[in-house]
Design an enzyme around this catalytic site. Sequence first.
Site, mmCIF file in Angstrom:
data_model
loop_
_atom_site.group_PDB
_atom_site.id
_atom_site.type_symbol
_atom_site.label_atom_id
_atom_site.label_comp_id
_atom_site.label_asym_id
_atom_site.label_seq_id
_atom_site.Cartn_x
_atom_site.Cartn_y
_atom_site.Cartn_z
ATOM 1 N N GLU A 236 -17.869 65.065 9.183
ATOM 2 C CA GLU A 236 -18.289 66.526 9.188
ATOM 3 C C GLU A 236 -19.135 66.671 10.821
ATOM 4 O O GLU A 236 -19.934 65.933 11.025
ATOM 5 C CB GLU A 236 -19.003 67.061 8.249
ATOM 6 C CG GLU A 236 -19.641 68.275 8.329
ATOM 7 C CD GLU A 236 -20.881 68.658 7.223
ATOM 8 O OE1 GLU A 236 -21.253 69.821 7.535
ATOM 9 O OE2 GLU A 236 -21.104 67.847 6.364
ATOM 10 N N ASP B 61 -33.217 53.445 9.704
ATOM 11 C CA ASP B 61 -33.180 53.325 11.570
ATOM 12 C C ASP B 61 -33.590 54.686 11.696
ATOM 13 O O ASP B 61 -32.941 55.511 12.358
ATOM 14 C CB ASP B 61 -31.715 52.988 11.857
ATOM 15 C CG ASP B 61 -31.551 52.684 13.274
ATOM 16 O OD1 ASP B 61 -32.963 52.708 13.853
ATOM 17 O OD2 ASP B 61 -30.580 52.628 14.017
#
Length: 300
Positions: free
Chosen positions: A106, A209
């Site tokens: 998306e 991360d």
Amino acid sequence: MAKANLTSMLPHSLKTETEKTLTRYTGKKIEIENITVMHGGSINHALKLSAGGMSFFLKWNNTAASSLMFEAESRGIKLLRNSLSLNVPEVIATGTAGEHAYLLLEFIQPGIPSETFWEDFAVSLAGLHRHTAISFGLDHDNYIGSLPQHNTRHDSWVDFFAEERLEIQLRMAVDKGKIASSLARHFGTLFQKLHALIPAEEPSLIHGDLWNGNVIVSPSGQGCLIDPAVYYGSREMDIAMSRLFGGFPREFYDHYNRCFPLLPCWEERMDICNLYPLLVHVNLFGGGYLQEIKNILKRF
Ligand code: ADP
């Protein structure tokens, strides 16, 4: 973002495959009309694809590991999405076309941060971190940047952190000649102290991360996370990583701590957590991060 010539940015076989996939996904005939190069990533080709008034995000690459990397990223995004704690893009598809591997997501249309952006984001991240498991690790290995990340399960966070995070990166850095074995011995001294330095806490589902570049703003002005390297670990890893390159504003940490208080003296452990991303950076980009590692080791 720069407009680019369609065929030079998107190989023909990949364009055909993407259009087929998007036609299936949307239920409408999709023909890509426009592509825009997305900057900011350091590993893959990243594109915004426009078709029929809709936008999609495509990452692709043709290195030997890209297919496995995109598969792992897709599993990580789905795990975060299933936690229902925070915004992450929907995975449309992952696959290969000829020698090209791709991940189709998306497209998150960039929004303007809401007035309560950091408060809301802190609440969402705390919600994610409340998802727990019986051990540290994950049921599959994944990647940190382009480097493999091992998620073999351990009952103890300190054992997991030392064996699956620091030791693996350290060995890689020594083997590549990026770190001297004398510095590796300093790590050995640190490993012996880790149980005393790090208090025990339950495993948390973490992004893995969490630097500023991996938090983008959704159209409704909320934080949206991209590029995860998920596993069940110490939530202090996410908090520490968020402070490594610039950091989030103070209010984020205040709201997070109100929602899900970090254990006492958490700030003193941030540098220990960040030895992992710093070693990863040494392995990916070279010696520029070595001095920071040396400074941290001197303190412990
Ligand atoms: P890489 O895998 O090379 O690190 P990134 O995932 O960081 O690539 O993507 C490159 C850039 O594209 C990011 O800096 C981010 O701004 C943007 N981006 C990533 N995912 C999306 C998305 N789903 N929607 C919109 N923009 C995105």
